[in-house]
Design an enzyme around this catalytic site. Sequence first.
Site, PDB file in Angstrom:
ATOM      1  N   ASP A  37      28.678 -35.507  -5.102  1.00  0.00           N
ATOM      2  CA  ASP A  37      27.618 -35.929  -5.364  1.00  0.00           C
ATOM      3  C   ASP A  37      26.677 -35.950  -3.874  1.00  0.00           C
ATOM      4  O   ASP A  37      27.105 -36.701  -2.969  1.00  0.00           O
ATOM      5  CB  ASP A  37      27.355 -37.196  -6.094  1.00  0.00           C
ATOM      6  CG  ASP A  37      26.014 -37.313  -6.765  1.00  0.00           C
ATOM      7  OD1 ASP A  37      25.086 -37.167  -6.249  1.00  0.00           O
ATOM      8  OD2 ASP A  37      26.365 -37.959  -7.931  1.00  0.00           O
ATOM      9  N   THR A  78      20.750 -35.473  -9.893  1.00  0.00           N
ATOM     10  CA  THR A  78      21.997 -35.467 -10.422  1.00  0.00           C
ATOM     11  C   THR A  78      22.607 -35.232 -11.742  1.00  0.00           C
ATOM     12  O   THR A  78      23.318 -34.209 -11.945  1.00  0.00           O
ATOM     13  CB  THR A  78      22.663 -37.116 -10.182  1.00  0.00           C
ATOM     14  OG1 THR A  78      22.377 -37.511  -8.858  1.00  0.00           O
ATOM     15  CG2 THR A  78      24.114 -37.080 -10.595  1.00  0.00           C
ATOM     16  N   LYS A 160      29.522 -42.466 -11.924  1.00  0.00           N
ATOM     17  CA  LYS A 160      28.526 -42.327 -12.645  1.00  0.00           C
ATOM     18  C   LYS A 160      28.724 -42.073 -14.059  1.00  0.00           C
ATOM     19  O   LYS A 160      29.398 -40.926 -14.351  1.00  0.00           O
ATOM     20  CB  LYS A 160      27.325 -41.577 -11.847  1.00  0.00           C
ATOM     21  CG  LYS A 160      26.930 -41.878 -10.732  1.00  0.00           C
ATOM     22  CD  LYS A 160      25.891 -41.018 -10.056  1.00  0.00           C
ATOM     23  CE  LYS A 160      25.364 -41.232  -8.723  1.00  0.00           C
ATOM     24  NZ  LYS A 160      24.471 -40.352  -8.195  1.00  0.00           N
ATOM     25  N   ARG A 162      26.674 -40.620 -16.049  1.00  0.00           N
ATOM     26  CA  ARG A 162      26.486 -39.011 -16.030  1.00  0.00           C
ATOM     27  C   ARG A 162      27.435 -38.016 -15.377  1.00  0.00           C
ATOM     28  O   ARG A 162      27.231 -36.777 -15.929  1.00  0.00           O
ATOM     29  CB  ARG A 162      24.996 -38.732 -15.398  1.00  0.00           C
ATOM     30  CG  ARG A 162      24.667 -39.546 -14.214  1.00  0.00           C
ATOM     31  CD  ARG A 162      22.941 -39.564 -13.859  1.00  0.00           C
ATOM     32  NE  ARG A 162      22.781 -39.739 -12.606  1.00  0.00           N
ATOM     33  CZ  ARG A 162      22.619 -41.031 -12.169  1.00  0.00           C
ATOM     34  NH1 ARG A 162      22.748 -41.981 -12.819  1.00  0.00           N
ATOM     35  NH2 ARG A 162      22.181 -41.385 -11.004  1.00  0.00           N
ATOM     36  N   ASP A 304      26.903 -39.872  -2.485  1.00  0.00           N
ATOM     37  CA  ASP A 304      25.481 -39.930  -3.180  1.00  0.00           C
ATOM     38  C   ASP A 304      24.907 -41.157  -2.645  1.00  0.00           C
ATOM     39  O   ASP A 304      23.814 -41.417  -2.144  1.00  0.00           O
ATOM     40  CB  ASP A 304      25.204 -39.791  -4.558  1.00  0.00           C
ATOM     41  CG  ASP A 304      23.800 -39.712  -4.778  1.00  0.00           C
ATOM     42  OD1 ASP A 304      22.949 -38.876  -4.149  1.00  0.00           O
ATOM     43  OD2 ASP A 304      23.197 -40.593  -5.559  1.00  0.00           O
ATOM     44  N   HIS A 308      22.175 -42.067   0.054  1.00  0.00           N
ATOM     45  CA  HIS A 308      20.758 -42.545  -0.156  1.00  0.00           C
ATOM     46  C   HIS A 308      20.699 -43.628   0.872  1.00  0.00           C
ATOM     47  O   HIS A 308      19.744 -43.820   1.464  1.00  0.00           O
ATOM     48  CB  HIS A 308      20.837 -42.962  -1.526  1.00  0.00           C
ATOM     49  CG  HIS A 308      20.534 -42.079  -2.427  1.00  0.00           C
ATOM     50  ND1 HIS A 308      19.161 -41.581  -2.632  1.00  0.00           N
ATOM     51  CD2 HIS A 308      21.110 -41.678  -3.432  1.00  0.00           C
ATOM     52  CE1 HIS A 308      19.084 -40.673  -3.491  1.00  0.00           C
ATOM     53  NE2 HIS A 308      20.529 -40.523  -4.098  1.00  0.00           N
ATOM     54  N   HIS A 352      23.234 -31.442  -5.616  1.00  0.00           N
ATOM     55  CA  HIS A 352      22.390 -31.417  -5.200  1.00  0.00           C
ATOM     56  C   HIS A 352      22.718 -31.634  -3.465  1.00  0.00           C
ATOM     57  O   HIS A 352      23.663 -32.450  -3.366  1.00  0.00           O
ATOM     58  CB  HIS A 352      21.022 -32.226  -5.513  1.00  0.00           C
ATOM     59  CG  HIS A 352      21.508 -33.706  -5.612  1.00  0.00           C
ATOM     60  ND1 HIS A 352      21.583 -34.709  -4.404  1.00  0.00           N
ATOM     61  CD2 HIS A 352      21.757 -34.377  -6.545  1.00  0.00           C
ATOM     62  CE1 HIS A 352      22.207 -35.814  -4.995  1.00  0.00           C
ATOM     63  NE2 HIS A 352      22.351 -35.783  -6.440  1.00  0.00           N
TER      64      HIS A 352
HETATM   65 ZN   LIG Z   1      21.326 -39.167  -5.401  1.00  0.00          ZN
END
Ligand SMILES: [Zn+2]
Length: 548
Positions: A37, A78, A160, A162, A304, A308, A352
């Site tokens: 991620d 995501t 996550k 998802r 991720d 962030h 991404h």
């Molecule tokens: Zn993100």
Amino acid sequence: MKFNKTFLSVLGLFAGLSLYAQQEVSRPKLVVGVVVDQMRWDYLYRYQDRYSSGGFNRMLNEGFSNENTYIPYLPTYTAIGHSTIYTGSVPAIHGIAGNDFIIQATGKEMYCTQDDAVNGIGTTGKAGKMSPKNLLTSTVTDQLKLATNFRSKVFGVSLKDRGGILPAGHFADAAFWFEGESGNWISSSFYMNELPKWLQKFNDKKVAEKYLDKWNTLYPIETYVQSEKDGNPYRENYKGLTKSQFPYDLKALKKDNGLGLIRSTPFGNSLTKDIAIEIIDNENLGQNQAGVTDFLAVSFSSTDYVGHQFTPNTIEAEDTYLRLDKDLEELFNHLDKKVGKGNYLVFLTADHGGAHNPKYFQDKKGNAGYFPTGEVKKALNAKLKEEFKLDDIVRSLTNYQVHLNYQTIEQNKLDEEDIKDEIVKFMRKVDGVSFVADMDKIGEASIPAIIKERMINGYNKKRSGAINYILEPQWYGGKQNSGGTTHGTWGSYDAHIPFVLMGWGIKHGQNNNRVYMTDIAPTISALLHIEEPNGNIGQPVQEVINQK
Ligand SMILES: [Zn+2]
């Protein structure tokens, strides 16, 4: 010459058996899909000199790397990335138009994997009410199930929801994800009525709690030459800290942050690796009948969360990748032992990338900026009120799209076209905006074709805002001078991802032609000799297929 019936049928049986033996379809025992991620493509090389020989470098040295793989839709988030990797499709078709999107007909907000009709398993919390229901097309994992008459086993796992659910598809044996409050791995009644015994046992071991001890750098801190110095101001702090600096006392931070803290440390990836190994062992993945391939979809999410919070040019990010590399090495070694080297196929990609922090970029004298989404929405609604005498005509600016309040528009018999024209005119003048398009008229908009195509691919009429806006490079929505970073745009830093394959059917090599994220699922489908997902718009990458 005449044969009696028995002789003929015995002959037929032998012929059948030998036919069966000769034509058995050639497939790996197991496919392991790895999504990292927020992994920018350049992270394969940025830290390469410090990766071990068994992780990322093993993939590059033994496997086949598609060096120019891009995301062909907007926005780059995501849930969309995971859906596209596994469906070969885009939001316009697969329907996952964001992590959150708005059902245009009702104005109702929807989380990508939200499913109020199912219940959590292993939890009574809301975190369990999840399924792939909102995903409208089949996944490569679904197609594998169909192709083997559901004999293949398919599992998805990620911190996550998802990241585990969308790759595993609609027919999965299970998807598992992490619940921050309890520190447990959970699932939903979409898949099962109770957690497998091995998972209950794993949860009882409180592994997350054990990982939350101390985070110091893997190597002496002065050797992290790829990063800004420790304590730089471009990050966000953990709750309870006013300054970010190594070493982090995670045990103490746990009090303010809860067990969910593990997500924003490299140890969330280690925990994911642990659970992936548990699934391989306890569900006997890769031990199916010949020709019946199993599939494990693993998504490493801590990259991720760390990305962030700390941004790319930091020791925290660098250390997280060096540690993930070790986790990958352990996973691959385990697969060698359990399934056998050459018997499994691994592919590694990302949902991404991620931007630099705009303030950092500005301080280095680059063009960058923060787009004040909330303020723009307010000003836009004020402008529309002047013209149309009504409040809140714009419902929301979400996913770089302007969402209209259709209830207000219809009840007051306003002209939707006039409103949209007014919005486009207004948005074009806002600082940091490159392009704006009414998606019904995008054909006429003077926007470079490559961006236009990504806007169209990302636009789901029922779930996306009617007007899309594109920001200048290195701009993103956020508060002025805020720390941390994000992703979502078309720029290479967000849209250029790794796509490396290794193992069964893959020879060593490299492809520098442009390929797309939508090509991943059809490439895997072609390697497995199964039908492509039913909304697929990608192409098998010939350079990979011809390797065989
Ligand atoms: Zn993100």
